[in-house]
Motif scaffolding. Structure first.
Motif, short mmCIF file in Angstrom:
data_model
loop_
_atom_site.label_atom_id
_atom_site.label_comp_id
_atom_site.label_asym_id
_atom_site.label_seq_id
_atom_site.Cartn_x
_atom_site.Cartn_y
_atom_site.Cartn_z
N SER A 25 35.17 38.95 40.46
CA SER A 25 36.51 38.46 40.14
C SER A 25 36.38 37.43 39.04
O SER A 25 35.32 36.87 38.80
N LEU A 26 37.50 37.19 38.36
CA LEU A 26 37.50 36.25 37.24
C LEU A 26 38.27 34.99 37.59
O LEU A 26 39.37 35.07 38.13
N ARG A 31 39.73 34.38 32.60
CA ARG A 31 40.56 35.56 32.33
C ARG A 31 41.54 35.28 31.19
O ARG A 31 41.78 36.14 30.34
N ARG A 32 42.11 34.08 31.17
CA ARG A 32 43.03 33.73 30.10
C ARG A 32 42.32 33.74 28.75
O ARG A 32 42.86 34.23 27.75
N LEU A 34 39.63 35.48 27.95
CA LEU A 34 39.32 36.87 27.60
C LEU A 34 40.56 37.59 27.07
O LEU A 34 40.50 38.32 26.07
N ASP A 35 41.69 37.39 27.74
CA ASP A 35 42.92 38.07 27.34
C ASP A 35 43.46 37.56 26.01
O ASP A 35 44.10 38.31 25.26
N TRP A 153 32.35 42.05 30.54
CA TRP A 153 33.13 40.82 30.75
C TRP A 153 34.19 40.96 31.85
O TRP A 153 34.47 40.00 32.56
N TYR A 154 34.78 42.15 31.97
CA TYR A 154 35.87 42.33 32.94
C TYR A 154 35.35 42.98 34.22
O TYR A 154 34.64 43.99 34.15
N SER A 158 40.03 44.19 36.95
CA SER A 158 40.78 43.91 35.72
C SER A 158 40.44 44.85 34.57
O SER A 158 41.13 44.86 33.56
N ARG A 159 39.40 45.65 34.76
CA ARG A 159 38.90 46.45 33.63
C ARG A 159 39.87 47.54 33.21
O ARG A 159 40.03 47.82 32.02
#
Length: 208
Positions: A25-26, A31-32, A34-35, A153-154, A158-159
């Motif tokens: 999990s991120l 996650r922010r 990465l996005d 990374w994901y 989330s991938r």
């Protein structure tokens, strides 16, 4: 200024060593990042690859007359790209595994940008065929390198979302490429003594 900061942060994140395997999990902050940084950078590269491989179809409106190309010759120039693209799929995937996604992403984007821009300089049928053939090799390496980066990374949870947003750029690239190509062909034709189709390749290769 904010755009420069975003690109700098994206490059920093992409150049940092990825984890050996994606976490389960991120954290919200990661996650922010990465996005907002990694995913837009990879998606933008994929969008540009679609534009750079498809702009030949729009350049045909002026290019065939300038270079005195027959319809069959132009069709061959459009199709020869996929010969090298398909032939390079397996070797580039192996190259990604050996050298890492970061190096392959940087090398492929630089190489296909130069090939696409150089198409603006062609004078003969043979030059056009050669550049279109060469373009297929670097473009074949970008997609597997980008997918590998996303998978590192994901996490699984989330991938699929990240991959969907990434592949959506193929559709966006087709749409943006069509509208921008028509505008460039009309507005820049004759500027600085260059035909509109030459400007088309130069301008659309510049972001890459």
């Amino acid at each position: 200024k904010s755009g420069v900061c975003l690109m700098a942060g994206s490059a920093e994140l992409l150049l940092s060593p990825p984890p050996e395997e994606a976490p389960l999990s991120l954290p919200a902050e990661l996650r922010r990042r990465l996005d907002c940084r990694l995913l837009p950078l990879l998606s933008g590269g994929y969008l540009m690859s679609v534009i750079d491989r498809s702009n030949l179809a729009y350049a045909e409106l002026q290019m065939r007359d300038d270079l005195s190309l027959s319809q069959s010759s132009f069709g061959l120039a459009a199709g020869v790209f996929f010969l090298s693209y398909c032939a390079a799929q397996v070797p580039t995937c192996a190259l990604v595994s050996k050298l890492g996604a970061r190096r392959v992403l940087a090398a492929t984007m630089l190489a296909w940008g130069l090939c696409s821009a150089a198409t603006a300089l062609v004078r003969t049928r043979g030059q056009l065929l050669l550049l279109r053939f060469l373009l297929g090799f670097p473009e074949a390496g970008f997609y597997p390198a980008a997918i590998l980066t996303l998978s590192l990374w994901y996490p699984d949870t989330s991938r699929s979302r990240a991959s969907t947003l990434f592949t959506l750029c193929a559709t966006l690239g087709t749409s943006i490429g069509a509208s921008s190509s028509g505008a460039l062909l009309q507005s820049l034709d004759g500027a600085l003594g260059l035909a509109g189709w030459r400007w088309l390749f130069l301008v659309q290769a510049a972001p890459t």
